[in-house]
Design a protein around this motif. Structure first.
Motif, PDB file in Angstrom:
ATOM      1  N   ASN A  93       0.675  -1.331  -0.148  1.00 54.61           N
ATOM      2  CA  ASN A  93       0.147  -0.069  -0.069  1.00 54.61           C
ATOM      3  C   ASN A  93       0.808   1.430   0.086  1.00 54.61           C
ATOM      4  O   ASN A  93       0.563   2.205   0.813  1.00 54.61           O
ATOM      5  CB  ASN A  93      -1.120   0.131   1.338  1.00 54.61           C
ATOM      6  CG  ASN A  93      -2.226  -0.884   0.885  1.00 54.61           C
ATOM      7  OD1 ASN A  93      -2.331  -1.515   0.032  1.00 54.61           O
ATOM      8  ND2 ASN A  93      -2.896  -1.207   2.222  1.00 54.61           N
ATOM      9  N   LEU A  94       1.834   1.215  -0.966  1.00 60.14           N
ATOM     10  CA  LEU A  94       2.577   2.368  -1.121  1.00 60.14           C
ATOM     11  C   LEU A  94       1.680   3.629  -1.734  1.00 60.14           C
ATOM     12  O   LEU A  94       0.838   3.100  -2.514  1.00 60.14           O
ATOM     13  CB  LEU A  94       3.886   2.254  -1.822  1.00 60.14           C
ATOM     14  CG  LEU A  94       4.826   1.400  -0.980  1.00 60.14           C
ATOM     15  CD1 LEU A  94       6.357   1.300  -2.029  1.00 60.14           C
ATOM     16  CD2 LEU A  94       5.321   2.203   0.213  1.00 60.14           C
ATOM     17  N   PHE A  95       1.796   4.695  -1.616  1.00 59.23           N
ATOM     18  CA  PHE A  95       1.038   5.717  -2.339  1.00 59.23           C
ATOM     19  C   PHE A  95       1.387   5.584  -3.905  1.00 59.23           C
ATOM     20  O   PHE A  95       2.650   6.009  -4.064  1.00 59.23           O
ATOM     21  CB  PHE A  95       1.075   7.217  -1.778  1.00 59.23           C
ATOM     22  CG  PHE A  95       0.789   7.458  -0.317  1.00 59.23           C
ATOM     23  CD1 PHE A  95      -0.260   6.854   0.246  1.00 59.23           C
ATOM     24  CD2 PHE A  95       1.741   7.822   0.630  1.00 59.23           C
ATOM     25  CE1 PHE A  95      -0.593   7.026   1.718  1.00 59.23           C
ATOM     26  CE2 PHE A  95       1.506   7.759   1.855  1.00 59.23           C
ATOM     27  CZ  PHE A  95       0.352   7.291   2.409  1.00 59.23           C
ATOM     28  N   SER A  96       0.708   5.315  -4.698  1.00 57.86           N
ATOM     29  CA  SER A  96       1.170   4.787  -5.928  1.00 57.86           C
ATOM     30  C   SER A  96       1.108   6.319  -7.008  1.00 57.86           C
ATOM     31  O   SER A  96       1.958   6.273  -7.867  1.00 57.86           O
ATOM     32  CB  SER A  96       0.181   4.177  -6.761  1.00 57.86           C
ATOM     33  OG  SER A  96      -1.257   4.530  -6.611  1.00 57.86           O
ATOM     34  N   ASN A  97       0.888   7.452  -6.199  1.00 56.68           N
ATOM     35  CA  ASN A  97       1.110   8.692  -6.934  1.00 56.68           C
ATOM     36  C   ASN A  97       2.674   9.485  -6.527  1.00 56.68           C
ATOM     37  O   ASN A  97       2.732  10.701  -6.814  1.00 56.68           O
ATOM     38  CB  ASN A  97       0.016   9.530  -7.103  1.00 56.68           C
ATOM     39  CG  ASN A  97      -0.378  10.062  -5.695  1.00 56.68           C
ATOM     40  OD1 ASN A  97      -0.357   8.954  -4.771  1.00 56.68           O
ATOM     41  ND2 ASN A  97      -0.885  11.147  -5.432  1.00 56.68           N
ATOM     42  N   LYS A  98       3.178   8.779  -5.529  1.00 51.88           N
ATOM     43  CA  LYS A  98       4.422   9.524  -5.080  1.00 51.88           C
ATOM     44  C   LYS A  98       5.715   8.636  -5.084  1.00 51.88           C
ATOM     45  O   LYS A  98       5.791   7.426  -5.114  1.00 51.88           O
ATOM     46  CB  LYS A  98       3.961   9.739  -3.420  1.00 51.88           C
ATOM     47  CG  LYS A  98       2.879  10.989  -3.431  1.00 51.88           C
ATOM     48  CD  LYS A  98       2.642  11.183  -2.056  1.00 51.88           C
ATOM     49  CE  LYS A  98       1.529  12.264  -1.784  1.00 51.88           C
ATOM     50  NZ  LYS A  98       1.764  13.326  -2.542  1.00 51.88           N
ATOM     51  N   TYR A 139       8.851   5.495  -8.510  1.00 50.12           N
ATOM     52  CA  TYR A 139       7.581   5.249  -8.038  1.00 50.12           C
ATOM     53  C   TYR A 139       7.476   3.914  -7.837  1.00 50.12           C
ATOM     54  O   TYR A 139       8.302   2.927  -8.178  1.00 50.12           O
ATOM     55  CB  TYR A 139       6.672   5.645  -9.454  1.00 50.12           C
ATOM     56  CG  TYR A 139       6.470   7.438  -9.558  1.00 50.12           C
ATOM     57  CD1 TYR A 139       5.745   7.815  -8.739  1.00 50.12           C
ATOM     58  CD2 TYR A 139       7.243   7.901 -10.507  1.00 50.12           C
ATOM     59  CE1 TYR A 139       5.678   9.286  -8.697  1.00 50.12           C
ATOM     60  CE2 TYR A 139       7.299   9.407 -10.560  1.00 50.12           C
ATOM     61  CZ  TYR A 139       6.447  10.060  -9.620  1.00 50.12           C
ATOM     62  OH  TYR A 139       6.333  11.578  -9.783  1.00 50.12           O
TER      63      TYR A 139
END
Lengths: 253, 230
Positions: A93-98, A139
């Motif tokens: 669950n890494l922030f995929s836009n960061k 990313y």
């Protein structure tokens, strides 16, 4: 020793299915608590109740000087608890836009109002510690599962929480990537950070845990020092589980 | 009367003189649609009391009404109450000659809000639940999570669909000819009133719409690439 987190009598039902039937847990400062148990025993739900990703039906949570009944917890209590804890998820669950560095910085800058420059410095330090100093601008989609999970651990550690909750952190990984994540978790444990880990990795439980909790069917069946649980389990249910797991994976404990 | 391409050229020039009206109608309605439609989608996603229930009922109903009826219904809904006023103040002429572009804008924007709210709802649903949980686990509030993580990802999903919505609005805006707004289609038709070269006029208008939509399609590709860069 001082308790970081105390949970008393947590109950949680999904519809008619009672997943937690009154579970209590006491986590001391600097301790690594490993929760074992067959799937469906409520380990993950217990962990998710601690930081209110699930709303428990009953029970009490004490974290530091803050004490809340799960059922009556207000928005502010929930936010306070979440800002004192961190979580590592099964699916990263890494922030995929960061980017990797931004992932680590987000909780610091937005939630805790740490100045951006300081947060960036801390992010780079934590990423270097998990061996990803060169990947700070990557990313999540450009990283392997093991690398993503290591970024997730860096993201949790950087927040300097009172406890980090690990929810089956290696279950979604390819077998050859499990080692790198466990190694990072070992390093985190050595730093003296309090951890609660739900896992099926018996060797990790055996080597690193200070305290092992065996859960089945929504209840704590047995808990104690790893040596006790692994070599002299008192309950029949624990023995059965350990036999099955050890036969299956042939762990040398 | 044989087809005469010279009249296509004449109508094309007339249509292009009204290009700004078509652009105004479609761009303003897209922007207003996003401004109104996104909060609607958020209300439904997070089950905001009353607003969510109202939207659940209204949006499927409004989605089932053709654009031309939005234009006609709003035309009368706005003009009828003014009639009585006009009578007492002797504004009849003013009313007849009033610029109806505001009615066109209102109709297209209402239609666009419904369409865009559906686009944004499906975009919000495309962001995995785990992203919310990760936000909460690092201590973000729901508002912070939306602003910093969820909306940027939802927008990336939404961009190609929004561009399609925009193309639909460009073409749909031509319907305002029924209330005598002079847009690209209206301009082309006006030029044919003199020459009776309607086929040529329609073809000229079609050319203009095609170029506009092709341009929007190109823009969509560029935006998609920018959002897909991560």
């Amino acid at each position: 020793m001082k308790s970081v987190i105390q949970i008393k009598g947590v109950r949680k039902s999904f519809g008619k299915n009672e997943v937690l039937k009154g579970v209590s847990l006491d986590v001391k400062t600097g301790e690594v608590v490993v929760i074992l148990g067959p799937s469906g025993s409520g380990k993950t739900t217990l962990l998710r109740c601690v930081n209110f990703l699930e709303n428990a039906d009953d029970g009490e949570l004490t974290i530091g000087e803050l004490s809340v009944r799960f059922r009556y917890a207000g928005k502010k209590d929930i936010l306070t608890v979440r800002r004192r804890t961190a979580m590592v998820f099964q699916n990263y669950n890494l922030f995929s836009n960061k980017t990797a560095a931004e992932n680590v910085m987000e909780g610091l800058v937005t939630a805790r109002k740490v100045p951006a420059a300081e947060a960036r410095e801390r992010a780079e330090r934590e990423l270097a510690k998990v061996g990803l100093g060169g990947k700070r601008d990557a990313y999540p989609s450009q990283l392997s599962g093991g690398q993503q999970q290591r970024v997730a651990i860096a993201r949790a550690v950087a927040l300097n929480p009172e406890v980090i909750l690990f929810d089956e952190p290696t279950s979604a990984l390819d077998p050859e990537l499990v080692g790198e994540v466990l190694a990072v978790m070992r390093a985190v444990a050595r730093e003296g950070i309090t951890m609660v880990v739900v896992t099926h990795e018996m060797s990790f439980a055996h080597d690193i845990a200070n305290h092992v909790v065996f859960m089945d069917d929504g209840l704590v069946v047995e808990e104690g020092a790893p040596k006790e649980i692994f070599f002299h389990p008192k309950e029949e249910r624990t023995k059965q589980f350990l036999d099955r797991i050890q036969l299956k994976y042939d762990y040398s404990i | 009367m044989t087809f005469d391409s010279v009249y296509v050229w004449v109508s094309l020039k007339a249509a292009l003189r009204c290009l700004h009206v078509t652009l105004l109608l479609s761009i303003v309605s897209l922007v207003l649609g996003m401004v109104l439609g996104t909060p609607l989608a958020l209300c439904r996603k997070f089950r905001v009391r009353f607003a969510a229930q109202a939207a659940d009922v209204l949006i499927p109903v409004l989605k089932g009404i053709p654009l031309v009826l939005y234009v006609l219904i709003l035309n009368f809904a706005i003009l009828k109450p003014l009639d009585a006023l006009a009578e007492s103040c002797a504004w009849a002429d003013k009313l007849r000659l009033m610029d109806k572009i505001y009615i066109g804008l209102a109709a297209l924007s209402a239609y666009s809000a419904v369409i865009v709210s559906e686009t944004m709802r499906s975009a919000l649903n495309s962001v995995p639940e785990g992203q919310y949980e990760a936000c909460f686990s690092v201590g973000l509030t729901r508002g912070q999570a939306l602003r910093r993580v969820i909306m940027p990802q939802a927008l990336a999903f939404a961009v190609p669909v929004l561009c399609n919505n925009f193309i639909g609005l460009i073409k749909g805006s031509s319907i305002v000819y029924v209330i005598e707004i002079l847009d690209v289609l209206g301009g082309a038709m006006a030029s044919a009133q003199v020459s009776y070269r309607f086929l040529e006029a329609y073809i000229a208008a079609a050319l203009v719409y095609w170029v506009l939509c092709a341009g929007a399609g190109r823009g969509s590709k560029i935006l998609e690439k920018r959002f897909a860069g991560r």
